[in-house]
Design a protein around this motif. Structure first.
Motif, mmCIF file in Angstrom:
data_model
loop_
_atom_site.group_PDB
_atom_site.id
_atom_site.type_symbol
_atom_site.label_atom_id
_atom_site.label_comp_id
_atom_site.label_asym_id
_atom_site.label_seq_id
_atom_site.Cartn_x
_atom_site.Cartn_y
_atom_site.Cartn_z
ATOM 1 N N ASP A 18 16.097 116.483 46.008
ATOM 2 C CA ASP A 18 15.980 115.000 45.470
ATOM 3 C C ASP A 18 16.938 114.649 44.423
ATOM 4 O O ASP A 18 17.022 113.562 43.938
ATOM 5 N N GLN A 19 17.614 115.808 43.851
ATOM 6 C CA GLN A 19 18.459 115.512 42.905
ATOM 7 C C GLN A 19 19.986 115.312 43.116
ATOM 8 O O GLN A 19 20.372 116.357 44.221
ATOM 9 N N PRO A 20 20.799 114.319 42.769
ATOM 10 C CA PRO A 20 21.978 114.341 43.458
ATOM 11 C C PRO A 20 22.964 115.428 42.731
ATOM 12 O O PRO A 20 22.844 115.848 41.792
ATOM 13 N N VAL A 21 23.850 115.998 43.856
ATOM 14 C CA VAL A 21 24.865 117.024 43.377
ATOM 15 C C VAL A 21 26.284 116.704 43.839
ATOM 16 O O VAL A 21 26.337 116.363 45.049
ATOM 17 N N GLU A 22 27.086 116.697 42.978
ATOM 18 C CA GLU A 22 28.750 116.280 43.300
ATOM 19 C C GLU A 22 29.382 117.507 43.965
ATOM 20 O O GLU A 22 29.161 118.557 43.333
ATOM 21 N N ALA A 23 29.577 117.578 45.101
ATOM 22 C CA ALA A 23 30.440 118.737 45.649
ATOM 23 C C ALA A 23 31.751 118.259 46.103
ATOM 24 O O ALA A 23 32.139 117.162 46.131
ATOM 25 N N GLN A 24 32.806 119.229 46.213
ATOM 26 C CA GLN A 24 34.119 119.114 46.938
ATOM 27 C C GLN A 24 34.228 119.226 48.344
ATOM 28 O O GLN A 24 33.399 120.047 48.985
ATOM 29 N N PRO A 25 35.012 118.364 48.955
ATOM 30 C CA PRO A 25 35.098 118.478 50.507
ATOM 31 C C PRO A 25 35.567 119.957 50.740
ATOM 32 O O PRO A 25 36.343 120.601 50.128
ATOM 33 N N GLY A 26 34.841 120.329 51.993
ATOM 34 C CA GLY A 26 35.133 121.952 52.266
ATOM 35 C C GLY A 26 34.376 122.863 51.539
ATOM 36 O O GLY A 26 34.287 123.907 51.888
ATOM 37 N N ASP A 27 33.685 122.598 50.613
ATOM 38 C CA ASP A 27 32.544 123.488 50.097
ATOM 39 C C ASP A 27 31.432 123.756 51.006
ATOM 40 O O ASP A 27 31.207 123.116 51.854
ATOM 41 N N VAL A 29 27.563 124.604 51.346
ATOM 42 C CA VAL A 29 26.509 124.108 50.423
ATOM 43 C C VAL A 29 25.948 125.220 49.294
ATOM 44 O O VAL A 29 25.777 124.748 48.254
ATOM 45 N N ALA A 30 26.221 126.336 49.555
ATOM 46 C CA ALA A 30 25.864 127.325 48.651
ATOM 47 C C ALA A 30 26.890 127.282 47.389
ATOM 48 O O ALA A 30 26.341 127.335 46.285
ATOM 49 N N ALA A 31 28.252 127.258 47.901
ATOM 50 C CA ALA A 31 29.276 126.942 46.640
ATOM 51 C C ALA A 31 29.115 125.854 45.894
ATOM 52 O O ALA A 31 28.820 125.676 44.690
ATOM 53 N N ALA A 32 28.458 124.596 46.390
ATOM 54 C CA ALA A 32 28.137 123.339 45.840
ATOM 55 C C ALA A 32 26.923 123.589 44.928
ATOM 56 O O ALA A 32 26.970 123.137 43.634
ATOM 57 N N LEU A 33 26.025 124.400 45.310
ATOM 58 C CA LEU A 33 24.823 124.505 44.541
ATOM 59 C C LEU A 33 25.299 125.469 43.232
ATOM 60 O O LEU A 33 24.583 125.411 42.318
ATOM 61 N N LEU B 142 34.447 132.277 46.494
ATOM 62 C CA LEU B 142 34.247 131.013 45.721
ATOM 63 C C LEU B 142 35.639 130.333 45.320
ATOM 64 O O LEU B 142 35.769 129.398 45.042
ATOM 65 N N ILE B 143 36.478 131.601 44.743
ATOM 66 C CA ILE B 143 37.714 131.274 44.466
ATOM 67 C C ILE B 143 38.478 130.573 45.404
ATOM 68 O O ILE B 143 39.039 129.249 45.534
ATOM 69 N N LYS B 144 38.521 131.183 46.763
ATOM 70 C CA LYS B 144 39.522 130.745 47.728
ATOM 71 C C LYS B 144 38.986 129.384 48.446
ATOM 72 O O LYS B 144 39.878 128.765 48.945
ATOM 73 N N ALA B 145 37.606 129.391 48.551
ATOM 74 C CA ALA B 145 37.155 128.069 49.319
ATOM 75 C C ALA B 145 36.748 127.039 48.478
ATOM 76 O O ALA B 145 36.963 125.775 48.895
ATOM 77 N N SER B 146 36.689 127.159 47.150
ATOM 78 C CA SER B 146 36.041 126.184 46.407
ATOM 79 C C SER B 146 36.840 126.096 45.203
ATOM 80 O O SER B 146 36.485 125.147 44.236
ATOM 81 N N GLY B 147 37.621 126.992 44.641
ATOM 82 C CA GLY B 147 38.385 126.865 43.495
ATOM 83 C C GLY B 147 37.324 127.097 42.286
ATOM 84 O O GLY B 147 37.692 126.461 41.228
#
Lengths: 98, 461
Positions: A18-27, A29-33, B142-147
């Motif tokens: 329920d907390q907002p997380v900013e991610a980059q397009p192409g991330d 879900v694991a990378a965003a977290l 992580l570097i390649k896909a998300s920088g």
């Protein structure tokens, strides 16, 4: 975990517990977290120990989370989408353990 | 159901090269890949990487763009986001079942090229399941896909990827906190006898390795070699690392550790198809028995790239091409002369015995201490596996029935080699004979809904 390069494109907002997380397009879900410094993303069904993404390539299944109500999703294999709701997968979520 | 001449599983260097050649000779070709973009793990994110990211990742990565472009332009039926979960025999050829965002599909193919690459070798050691521990390959992804890069990373283990990652982190302005290697200095001497100055490819790899090391040294990254007794510390997540190196116990405070002990062939599909596998002593792993063109003991099933034995991206491309040409021949098409590609493959692989000797996995992860968890899914320790062997379990599949090792969602990807090795040491015997888990469908967990809908579609057709 920190971004090293200038983000490309508009950021995507997902919700984690329920907390907002900013991610980059192409991330994933694991990378965003991980970039949001989330320490753990599931607890195990056997001992309840905390786990976090480990292999990032779909092999280890340690990043299992609930996405938009569906459990057992591999966070490293799912791309972020605006408004996605992500929750930790609790090990005993299916009531198999008392 | 559509019948293709060839179905290729995986869109890394081997799969892409096979697809490009198959298309050139006019074969009806489909490529199924789990990722959203082509490239495999080695060229992951190459189509979207900005110039700064390309500069950090280096020339070998950048070169992948050419192959990906050729693959995109090849006109093959490319199916990203598609996870193969079963393959069975059909007449003719095979039926592949794969999961996509819109449910499961079934496809027919006369020939198969399995190009599902490598996995990181399981690296069981105390504390390796804690949040904050990842594989070196995961950090690269992580570097390649998300920088993205960790702030405080300690690199632990053995193998060229560890040095490459360290050098890339230096280039990105985030040098690792320390490099803790498990390589004893005496290994350099043992490995030196495999150095053949006549092999130019081997020479180029060595020069590259020395370049990586000097970049780490210039950035003053502390390097601890021949580390023993490695323990990752922490209760709920990583707080540090303890090990013995340079004659004394050492401790480093950190909240992130990346492990690496080399990569090993991904066996899941080959084992599912009951292809014969042999123990590869140099790589401390199982590799399928294949001929020069990658054809396995199962007629019509080819394995190309690292899945057939670790040789890296250059060899993977060559082996993908060779497989496609051989299939073209089987189907009565004219294919190019394989001679030059076979010779190039031999030259490129010449460096392997040296690398395999120098970066042989640490004995500690091959035969971990009793308290160490080996099966991450079911939380089974090395001690429990040993006890089961002493109680009379005869092989990996019996250990699996007793302890559930390999029955969790990863289906043995993370513990299989470790379990086989522990049994081999505990029971005595030959690793090839001890064998590996029997791999069964589905290769990845599947919801019953998805399965049910697939059967319905088939019935309607």
């Amino acid at each position: 975990m920190q971004r090293c390069f200038t983000p490309q494109g508009r950021s995507v907002r997902i919700l984690f517990e329920d907390q907002p997380v900013e991610a980059q397009p192409g991330d994933s879900v694991a990378a965003a977290l991980l970039c949001a410094d989330v320490v753990w993303t599931r607890s195990t069904p056997v001992s309840g120990a905390h786990r976090a993404p480990f292999c990032m390539m779909g092999a280890c299944f340690d990043c299992l989370v609930e996405i938009d109500g569906v459990p057992n999703r591999q966070a490293c294999m799912v791309e972020v989408k605006e408004g996605m709701r992500v929750r930790r997968q609790q090990g005993d979520a299916f009531g198999e353990l008392s | 159901m559509t019948l293709y001449d060839v179905a290729i599983v995986g869109a890394g260097p081997a799969g892409m090269a096979a697809a490009i050649e198959a298309a050139k000779v006019g074969l009806a070709t489909t490529v199924l890949d789990e990722a959203a973009q082509p490239g495999g793990q080695i060229y992951r994110g190459i189509e979207t990487a900005c110039e700064a990211r390309l500069a950090v990742l280096g020339k070998a990565y950048r070169d992948g763009a050419t192959l990906v472009r050729a693959f995109r332009g090849s006109g093959v039926d490319y199916r990203p986001g598609t996870t193969v979960w079963h393959i069975e025999d059909a007449d003719p050829g095979f039926v592949l079942y794969a999961s996509t965002s819109g449910g499961s599909v079934a496809l027919g193919a006369r020939f198969l090229v399995v190009a599902s690459g490598a996995l990181e070798r399981p690296t069981p050691m105390p504390g390796w399941t804690l949040p904050g521990v990842m594989t070196a390959g995961a950090i690269q992804i992580l570097i390649k896909a998300s920088g993205a890069l960790p702030r405080d990373l300690v690199l632990v283990g053995s193998g060229p990827l560890l040095y490459l990652l360290g050098a890339q982190m230096v280039a990105a302005g985030r040098p690792p906190r320390a490099l803790v290697t498990t390589v004893p200095p005496s290994r350099y001497l043992t490995a030196a006898r495999y150095y053949t100055p006549l092999s130019r490819a081997a020479h180029a790899y060595l020069i590259k390795g020395i370049g990586l090391l000097s970049r780490l040294a210039l950035a003053r990254v502390p390097i601890h070699s021949n580390a023993r007794g490695i323990r990752i510390l922490g209760n709920d997540s990583v707080t540090g690392l303890r090990f013995f190196s340079g004659g004394r116990d050492r401790e480093i405070d950190t909240n992130m550790v990346a492990l690496h002990q080399g990569v090993v062939p991904n066996q899941q599909i080959g084992r599912l198809l009951r292809c014969d596998y042999l123990w590869h002593a140099g790589q401390h792993a199982f590799a399928p028995e294949v001929d020069r063109f990658g054809e396995t003991s199962r007629v019509g099933v080819f394995i190309a790239g690292d899945g057939a034995g670790i040789s890296g991206a250059v060899s993977a491309k060559l082996s993908g091409r060779l497989a496609a040409w051989r299939i073209a021949q089987h189907l009565g098409r004219t294919a190019p002369d394989p001679g030059p590609a076979l010779a190039a493959l031999r030259r490129d692989r010449a460096v392997r015995p040296l690398l395999e000797t120098l970066y042989a996995p640490s004995p500690e992860v091959l035969d971990p201490s009793d308290e160490t968890i080996v099966c991450r899914c079911e939380e089974v320790t090395a001690g429990a596996v040993r006890k089961t062997v002493h109680d009379g379990a005869v092989g990996p599949n019996q250990v699996k029935s007793f302890l559930r090792t390999g029955m969790g969602p990863c289906q043995g990807r993370m513990c299989g080699l470790a379990v086989s090795r522990i049994i081999t040491v505990a029971a005595g015997g030959d690793p090839g004979e001890i064998g590996y888990f029997r791999i069964r469908p589905p290769l990845k967990p599947l919801s019953l809904n998805e399965l049910a809908e697939l059967e319905l579609t088939d019935a309607v057709e």
